[in-house]
Design a protein around this motif. Structure first.
Motif, PDB file in Angstrom:
ATOM      1  N   ILE A 107       0.835  -1.195   0.000  1.00 14.42           N
ATOM      2  CA  ILE A 107       0.000   0.000   0.000  1.00 14.42           C
ATOM      3  C   ILE A 107       0.875   1.252   0.000  1.00 14.42           C
ATOM      4  O   ILE A 107       0.560   2.246  -0.654  1.00 14.42           O
ATOM      5  CB  ILE A 107      -0.954  -0.011   1.218  1.00 14.42           C
ATOM      6  N   ALA A 108       2.027   1.189   0.684  1.00 18.26           N
ATOM      7  CA  ALA A 108       2.957   2.321   0.686  1.00 18.26           C
ATOM      8  C   ALA A 108       3.382   2.647  -0.743  1.00 18.26           C
ATOM      9  O   ALA A 108       3.419   3.815  -1.138  1.00 18.26           O
ATOM     10  CB  ALA A 108       4.168   2.004   1.552  1.00 18.26           C
ATOM     11  N   GLY A 109       3.693   1.607  -1.508  1.00 23.27           N
ATOM     12  CA  GLY A 109       4.065   1.836  -2.898  1.00 23.27           C
ATOM     13  C   GLY A 109       2.898   2.406  -3.698  1.00 23.27           C
ATOM     14  O   GLY A 109       3.047   3.357  -4.457  1.00 23.27           O
ATOM     15  N   LEU A 110       1.711   1.826  -3.472  1.00 20.19           N
ATOM     16  CA  LEU A 110       0.515   2.255  -4.206  1.00 20.19           C
ATOM     17  C   LEU A 110       0.203   3.729  -3.982  1.00 20.19           C
ATOM     18  O   LEU A 110      -0.111   4.454  -4.929  1.00 20.19           O
ATOM     19  CB  LEU A 110      -0.679   1.380  -3.776  1.00 20.19           C
ATOM     20  N   ILE A 111       0.314   4.211  -2.727  1.00 20.39           N
ATOM     21  CA  ILE A 111      -0.070   5.604  -2.471  1.00 20.39           C
ATOM     22  C   ILE A 111       0.870   6.572  -3.192  1.00 20.39           C
ATOM     23  O   ILE A 111       0.427   7.619  -3.652  1.00 20.39           O
ATOM     24  CB  ILE A 111      -0.157   5.949  -0.963  1.00 20.39           C
ATOM     25  N   TYR A 112       2.142   6.201  -3.338  1.00 17.20           N
ATOM     26  CA  TYR A 112       3.038   7.103  -4.076  1.00 17.20           C
ATOM     27  C   TYR A 112       2.749   7.077  -5.573  1.00 17.20           C
ATOM     28  O   TYR A 112       2.897   8.081  -6.248  1.00 17.20           O
ATOM     29  CB  TYR A 112       4.501   6.771  -3.785  1.00 17.20           C
ATOM     30  N   ILE A 113       2.321   5.904  -6.080  1.00 19.44           N
ATOM     31  CA  ILE A 113       1.926   5.848  -7.494  1.00 19.44           C
ATOM     32  C   ILE A 113       0.710   6.736  -7.722  1.00 19.44           C
ATOM     33  O   ILE A 113       0.646   7.526  -8.661  1.00 19.44           O
ATOM     34  CB  ILE A 113       1.623   4.395  -7.922  1.00 19.44           C
ATOM     35  N   LEU A 114      -0.276   6.640  -6.797  1.00 19.20           N
ATOM     36  CA  LEU A 114      -1.486   7.452  -6.944  1.00 19.20           C
ATOM     37  C   LEU A 114      -1.165   8.927  -6.791  1.00 19.20           C
ATOM     38  O   LEU A 114      -1.776   9.787  -7.429  1.00 19.20           O
ATOM     39  CB  LEU A 114      -2.529   7.037  -5.901  1.00 19.20           C
ATOM     40  N   PRO A 138      13.696   8.668  -7.281  1.00 14.02           N
ATOM     41  CA  PRO A 138      13.030   9.415  -6.198  1.00 14.02           C
ATOM     42  C   PRO A 138      11.897   8.626  -5.543  1.00 14.02           C
ATOM     43  O   PRO A 138      11.713   8.684  -4.323  1.00 14.02           O
ATOM     44  CB  PRO A 138      12.479  10.652  -6.911  1.00 14.02           C
ATOM     45  N   GLY A 139      11.154   7.860  -6.337  1.00 14.78           N
ATOM     46  CA  GLY A 139      10.071   7.056  -5.782  1.00 14.78           C
ATOM     47  C   GLY A 139      10.598   5.995  -4.831  1.00 14.78           C
ATOM     48  O   GLY A 139      10.026   5.756  -3.767  1.00 14.78           O
ATOM     49  N   ILE A 140      11.707   5.368  -5.211  1.00 18.95           N
ATOM     50  CA  ILE A 140      12.316   4.340  -4.360  1.00 18.95           C
ATOM     51  C   ILE A 140      12.740   4.956  -3.036  1.00 18.95           C
ATOM     52  O   ILE A 140      12.483   4.407  -1.963  1.00 18.95           O
ATOM     53  CB  ILE A 140      13.526   3.714  -5.086  1.00 18.95           C
ATOM     54  N   VAL A 141      13.362   6.135  -3.124  1.00 18.93           N
ATOM     55  CA  VAL A 141      13.818   6.809  -1.904  1.00 18.93           C
ATOM     56  C   VAL A 141      12.617   7.166  -1.017  1.00 18.93           C
ATOM     57  O   VAL A 141      12.627   6.920   0.194  1.00 18.93           O
ATOM     58  CB  VAL A 141      14.646   8.061  -2.269  1.00 18.93           C
ATOM     59  N   LEU A 142      11.557   7.708  -1.645  1.00 17.02           N
ATOM     60  CA  LEU A 142      10.369   8.086  -0.870  1.00 17.02           C
ATOM     61  C   LEU A 142       9.760   6.875  -0.158  1.00 17.02           C
ATOM     62  O   LEU A 142       9.395   6.945   1.014  1.00 17.02           O
ATOM     63  CB  LEU A 142       9.314   8.719  -1.789  1.00 17.02           C
ATOM     64  N   CYS A 143       9.646   5.753  -0.879  1.00 13.97           N
ATOM     65  CA  CYS A 143       9.084   4.541  -0.278  1.00 13.97           C
ATOM     66  C   CYS A 143       9.935   4.072   0.892  1.00 13.97           C
ATOM     67  O   CYS A 143       9.418   3.659   1.921  1.00 13.97           O
ATOM     68  CB  CYS A 143       9.017   3.411  -1.308  1.00 13.97           C
TER      69      CYS A 143
ATOM     70  N   PRO B  35       0.223  11.575   0.689  1.00 13.41           N
ATOM     71  CA  PRO B  35       0.118  10.335  -0.101  1.00 13.41           C
ATOM     72  C   PRO B  35      -1.036   9.431   0.340  1.00 13.41           C
ATOM     73  O   PRO B  35      -1.738   8.872  -0.507  1.00 13.41           O
ATOM     74  CB  PRO B  35       1.465   9.657   0.132  1.00 13.41           C
ATOM     75  N   LEU B  36      -1.266   9.336   1.662  1.00 11.16           N
ATOM     76  CA  LEU B  36      -2.370   8.484   2.126  1.00 11.16           C
ATOM     77  C   LEU B  36      -3.708   9.048   1.678  1.00 11.16           C
ATOM     78  O   LEU B  36      -4.610   8.301   1.300  1.00 11.16           O
ATOM     79  CB  LEU B  36      -2.364   8.378   3.648  1.00 11.16           C
ATOM     80  N   LEU B  37      -3.822  10.388   1.724  1.00  8.69           N
ATOM     81  CA  LEU B  37      -5.085  11.000   1.290  1.00  8.69           C
ATOM     82  C   LEU B  37      -5.333  10.734  -0.181  1.00  8.69           C
ATOM     83  O   LEU B  37      -6.478  10.616  -0.608  1.00  8.69           O
ATOM     84  CB  LEU B  37      -5.071  12.506   1.566  1.00  8.69           C
ATOM     85  N   SER B  38      -4.262  10.597  -0.972  1.00  2.43           N
ATOM     86  CA  SER B  38      -4.457  10.346  -2.398  1.00  2.43           C
ATOM     87  C   SER B  38      -5.140   9.000  -2.616  1.00  2.43           C
ATOM     88  O   SER B  38      -5.793   8.776  -3.624  1.00  2.43           O
ATOM     89  CB  SER B  38      -3.115  10.405  -3.135  1.00  2.43           C
ATOM     90  N   LEU B  39      -4.987   8.106  -1.629  1.00  2.00           N
ATOM     91  CA  LEU B  39      -5.693   6.822  -1.703  1.00  2.00           C
ATOM     92  C   LEU B  39      -7.199   7.055  -1.595  1.00  2.00           C
ATOM     93  O   LEU B  39      -7.985   6.472  -2.340  1.00  2.00           O
ATOM     94  CB  LEU B  39      -5.210   5.921  -0.565  1.00  2.00           C
ATOM     95  N   PHE B  40      -7.588   7.946  -0.678  1.00  3.11           N
ATOM     96  CA  PHE B  40      -9.019   8.239  -0.517  1.00  3.11           C
ATOM     97  C   PHE B  40      -9.530   9.039  -1.701  1.00  3.11           C
ATOM     98  O   PHE B  40     -10.627   8.837  -2.175  1.00  3.11           O
ATOM     99  CB  PHE B  40      -9.260   9.008   0.787  1.00  3.11           C
ATOM    100  N   TRP B  41      -8.670   9.944  -2.187  1.00  2.00           N
ATOM    101  CA  TRP B  41      -9.051  10.740  -3.346  1.00  2.00           C
ATOM    102  C   TRP B  41      -9.253   9.817  -4.553  1.00  2.00           C
ATOM    103  O   TRP B  41     -10.211   9.939  -5.299  1.00  2.00           O
ATOM    104  CB  TRP B  41      -7.957  11.764  -3.622  1.00  2.00           C
TER     105      TRP B  41
END
Lengths: 272, 280
Positions: A107-114, A138-143, B35-41
């Motif tokens: 889910i951590a990965g998913l939220i950064y993709i979104l 940058p995405g890898i670092v953020l995760c 980022p977590l809010l983007s899940l809800f969005w």
């Protein structure tokens, strides 16, 4: 219950513990090294000096270093603000910092993709900046930062709470500035837990798999971290190379565990 | 205005409140909250009916069931084994105790993917352990048993490390008193020691369970990933992402996030109750 049956219970429990630890913790370690050296030492050296392996190692080290620095910075400020002042919303803030611990890495990965990917409202802005986040470094670092986010503040908060604020308040009343108070009074007390937190953070950051595998895109030599590289080798049925590369991470993990034991021992000695 | 500032200053004797809170809040927002809010969005783009139809698909429900059942069994085993290990490490001095104590944290330090591969290779029917079981027709790797094994590995430090400090601080005078009055060791354990350990043990159980639900790296290698059989919920998200189906991934992630928050709530509740009990 007489002394003899007490002795049997004790022996049984120790034996049970040793069997469990042997099967679940020692055997896997032994297995990694047996498999890693199954083609001989020269083959082992060849596997771990492969170009893609070296690049993956570099990327892992880079991401881990950034994550540790960022989280140490955050952890110090967060622990300071949560233990040195009283303010409304303090409990909520404490809970929110712990969120990454209970969120699945996937889910951590998913939220950064979104948040930063194609479907995001920020995507146009990111394109203009010229540094893609998703499927890039940058995405890898953020995760990596996300999954280890609370590690350092969690180690510091109980220690700072137990210490109380008397010494710092005395220093403040005597006219010391914030930085002086922190450096001369707070830091010496939290030195060992801080180090402990940094070790935990390093161990977790270098091994992160789930979150990074969502966001990396697995471009060999570009966005492949060491755990991802090991996975690719393993899925190609190259077991000896996979475990050879894995043994590098295992050695790092065991060294970190050893340092942790020493740090804990030193910390306890200081307390006494 | 000046009196207001005065008041604020008297509230915080130590300097640096604004700066520390500012840094903490902005980093927390950038890394976690936005980022977590983007899940809800992302979730709001799905209609309620879509959401329900996605998460009630047979394959998705089966994945949730596998995740929950396997995590629960593994956490239950860890509750038992964690209590035994903590007890042995605190109460029985034996050669190599320090070594075992340090090793307990190995699952925290070892990269999860490596743990998964190693456990899978060991328990496959040609592996060191798997071949012994294969003789009796028991398969471990690529079945639900394998998932449970991986989750036991990942979860064991949570229980041990929750129980150990409480056990260390437990005053032996109560046990001695119980023994003097004629209670057997068994009675003493269940009536005197276990009630003291219960909050810590439950916290460890809940943490191990929550970690098991979200665990990905160590499970995918050993699970076999058969739809309806050995597919776990995080893998479902992964599968949807590989097909670039962000809507489905978001829906499943929202349900998992909901369960994770409930678990967080439960852990906080247990700790709060334990603190109240000791203070009272």
């Amino acid at each position: 219950m007489n002394a003899r049956s007490k002795k049997y219970v004790r022996r049984f429990l120790i034996a049970l513990s040793l069997v469990f630890v042997g099967l679940f913790l020692v055997l896997p370690l032994v297995f990694v090294f047996t498999e890693a050296f199954s083609d001989g030492i020269s083959a082992y050296l060849e596997y771990i000096s492969d170009t893609y392996t070296q690049r993956a190692l570099l990327l892992t080290v880079e991401a881990t270093l950034i994550a540790v620095v960022v989280n140490t910075f955050f952890g110090l400020f967060a622990a300071w603000v949560l233990t040195r002042y009283r303010f409304p919303g303090q409990k909520l803030l404490t809970t929110m910092i712990d969120i990454p611990l209970s969120v699945s890495p996937v889910i951590a990965g998913l939220i950064y993709i979104l948040c930063f990917g194609r479907s995001s409202p920020l995507y146009g802005f990111i394109l203009r900046c010229g540094t893609p986040v998703v499927f890039a470094v940058p995405g890898i670092v953020l995760c990596t930062i996300f999954v280890t986010f609370p590690f350092i503040s969690r180690e510091l908060i109980p220690v700072l709470n137990a210490r109380g604020t008397d010494e710092e308040q005395a220093a403040a009343l005597l006219g010391a500035g914030g930085w002086t108070i922190f450096r001369r009074i707070t830091l010496p007390h939290i030195k060992w837990p801080l180090l402990y937190g940094i070790i935990l953070c390093t161990a977790r950051a270098m091994g992160e798999f789930g979150a990074v595998s969502v966001i990396s895109g697995r471009l060999r030599g570009l966005t492949n971290t060491l755990p991802l590289h090991i996975e690719i080798l393993y899925n190609e049925f190259k077991y000896a190379p996979a475990f050879a590369v894995a043994s590098v991470l295992v050695v790092m993990a065991v060294v970190l565990l050893l340092i942790r034991c020493i740090v804990e021992y030193q910390g306890r000695k200081k307390e006494q | 205005m000046s009196s207001k500032r005065e008041k604020r200053r008297s509230k915080h004797i130590l300097p640096g409140f604004g700066l520390s809170l500012g840094i903490t809040m902005s980093m927390l927002s950038i890394i976690v909250i936005i980022p977590l809010l983007s899940l809800f969005w992302g979730g709001t783009e799905l209609s309620w009916a879509d959401f329900i139809s996605i998460i009630s698909r047979g394959r998705v429900l089966a994945a949730f069931r596998v995740s929950i059942v396997c995590s629960f069994i593994a956490a239950l085993f860890n509750l038992f084994m964690g209590l035994v290990l903590a007890w042995v490490l605190v109460r029985y001095p034996f050669p190599g105790r320090k070594f075992v104590d340090g090793l307990i944290e190995l699952p925290f330090a070892l990269p999860t993917a490596i743990a998964g591969m190693t456990l899978a290779s060991l328990t496959a029917d040609t592996g060191w352990v798997g071949s012994l079981f294969a003789r009796f027709g028991i398969e471990i790797a690529y079945t639900r048993t394998g998932i449970v094994i991986a989750l036991i590995f990942v979860g064991i430090p949570f229980v041990v490390r929750s129980v150990q400090p409480v056990l260390e601080q437990l005053d032996p005078v109560y046990e001695e008193a119980a023994g003097m009055m004629g209670a057997s060791r068994c009675t003493t354990f269940f009536r005197i020691i276990l009630p003291e350990l219960r909050p810590a043990a439950l916290t460890g159980f809940a943490l191990a369970f929550a970690r098991g639900l979200g665990e990905y790296g160590s499970v995918v290698f050993i699970a076999g990933n058969q739809p309806y059989e050995t597919e776990i919920a995080p893998l479902m998200i992964m599968a949807q992402l590989e097909e670039y189906d962000y809507g489905e991934a978001t829906a499943i992630a929202l349900v998992m996030l909901g369960i994770a928050f409930v678990m967080l709530f439960v852990v906080n509740g247990i700790q709060l109750r334990a603190r109240r009990r000791t203070n009272a």
